[in-house]
Design an enzyme around this catalytic site. Sequence first.
Site, short mmCIF file in Angstrom:
data_model
loop_
_atom_site.label_atom_id
_atom_site.label_comp_id
_atom_site.label_asym_id
_atom_site.label_seq_id
_atom_site.Cartn_x
_atom_site.Cartn_y
_atom_site.Cartn_z
N ASP A 99 0.84 -1.20 0.00
CA ASP A 99 0.00 0.00 0.00
C ASP A 99 0.87 1.25 0.00
O ASP A 99 0.66 2.18 -0.76
CB ASP A 99 -0.97 -0.01 1.19
CG ASP A 99 -0.29 -0.29 2.53
OD1 ASP A 99 0.93 -0.57 2.56
OD2 ASP A 99 -0.99 -0.25 3.57
N ASP A 102 7.26 3.60 3.42
CA ASP A 102 7.61 4.76 4.24
C ASP A 102 9.11 4.69 4.59
O ASP A 102 9.95 5.12 3.80
CB ASP A 102 6.70 4.75 5.47
CG ASP A 102 6.89 5.95 6.37
OD1 ASP A 102 7.57 6.90 5.96
OD2 ASP A 102 6.35 5.94 7.50
N LYS A 130 6.43 7.21 0.03
CA LYS A 130 6.69 8.38 0.88
C LYS A 130 8.20 8.54 1.02
O LYS A 130 8.78 8.11 2.03
CB LYS A 130 6.04 8.12 2.25
CG LYS A 130 5.69 9.35 3.05
CD LYS A 130 5.27 8.98 4.48
CE LYS A 130 3.79 8.77 4.64
NZ LYS A 130 3.41 8.54 6.08
N PHE A 151 0.54 11.53 7.67
CA PHE A 151 -0.09 10.26 7.98
C PHE A 151 -1.40 10.14 7.20
O PHE A 151 -2.31 10.94 7.36
CB PHE A 151 -0.34 10.10 9.47
CG PHE A 151 -0.72 8.70 9.83
CD1 PHE A 151 0.26 7.70 9.89
CD2 PHE A 151 -2.04 8.35 10.03
CE1 PHE A 151 -0.09 6.39 10.17
CE2 PHE A 151 -2.39 7.04 10.32
CZ PHE A 151 -1.41 6.06 10.39
N ASP A 158 -4.54 2.30 7.40
CA ASP A 158 -5.34 2.41 8.62
C ASP A 158 -4.76 3.35 9.65
O ASP A 158 -3.57 3.66 9.65
CB ASP A 158 -5.46 1.03 9.27
CG ASP A 158 -4.14 0.58 9.91
OD1 ASP A 158 -3.14 0.47 9.16
OD2 ASP A 158 -4.10 0.38 11.13
P1 IMP Z 1 7.75 1.05 6.38
O1 IMP Z 1 8.17 -0.31 6.84
O2 IMP Z 1 8.17 2.14 7.34
O3 IMP Z 1 8.12 1.38 4.96
O4 IMP Z 1 6.18 1.12 6.48
C1 IMP Z 1 5.40 0.30 5.80
C2 IMP Z 1 4.08 0.11 6.50
O5 IMP Z 1 3.76 1.14 7.47
C3 IMP Z 1 3.00 0.23 5.46
O6 IMP Z 1 2.77 -1.02 4.85
C4 IMP Z 1 1.83 0.73 6.26
O7 IMP Z 1 1.14 -0.37 6.81
C5 IMP Z 1 2.43 1.54 7.36
N1 IMP Z 1 2.36 3.00 7.04
C6 IMP Z 1 3.36 3.81 6.65
N2 IMP Z 1 2.93 5.08 6.45
C7 IMP Z 1 1.61 5.06 6.71
C8 IMP Z 1 0.58 6.07 6.66
O8 IMP Z 1 0.77 7.26 6.30
N3 IMP Z 1 -0.68 5.66 7.01
C9 IMP Z 1 -0.96 4.38 7.38
N4 IMP Z 1 -0.04 3.41 7.43
C10 IMP Z 1 1.24 3.75 7.09
MG MG Z 2 1.37 -2.39 5.12
#
Ligand code: IMP
Ligand code: MG
Length: 180
Positions: A99, A102, A130, A151, A158
């Site tokens: 989805d 980040d 992002k 966010f 979610d």
């Molecule tokens: P990462 O491991 O930091 O890249 O984050 C990945 C996961 O964090 C995503 O698959 C989302 O489930 C969650 N996530 C990151 N940013 C957001 C946001 O803005 N809203 C909701 N969930 C987020």
């Molecule tokens: Mg996720």
Amino acid sequence: MNNDIERVLYSEQDIAEAIDRLASQLTEEYKDKRPIIISVLSGAILFTVDMIEKMDIMAQLDFIDVSTYFGGTESTGKLKLIHDLNKDVKDRNILIMEDIVDSGHTLSYLIDLLKERGAKSVKTVSLLDKPEGREYDVEVDYYGFKVPNEFLVGYGLDYKGYYRNLPYVGILKPSVYEND
Ligand code: IMP
Ligand code: MG
């Protein structure tokens, strides 16, 4: 639920157009590769469903769930495998569907895991990217939109498990966080 949204960033129409574009690129890329599409639970479900029905290729589908592990109140920064794949990825072409990317922690963990298990190739598609949040050296091969460092909720994303079923991506009203 809709009343908790401050602003819509990507409408249903915007998302549908991005998916048409990504699905035709990926149809071209994977038409002879019989990939396993790996959907990252739970956020990528809506995106995965809409993508696969637009991709005119032979592909199999599997799911994985990875969460940040919280020891007490502090996040340790470690990832925990909540639900593993059913399929053997050895010598297979893998397309990960996310989805949002980040920090990149989830994606880099998954790419390493799949390569360790002998995947032939691993590529990634994410509806949202992002880049300002990035802490791990990982690149999204295909993305729908680059998003600001805010966010977001909706279309799978979610806040505390809610808002996944919004048909668009939006920003929550600050009052929603303040009351928690
Ligand atoms: P990462 O491991 O930091 O890249 O984050 C990945 C996961 O964090 C995503 O698959 C989302 O489930 C969650 N996530 C990151 N940013 C957001 C946001 O803005 N809203 C909701 N969930 C987020
Ligand atoms: Mg996720």
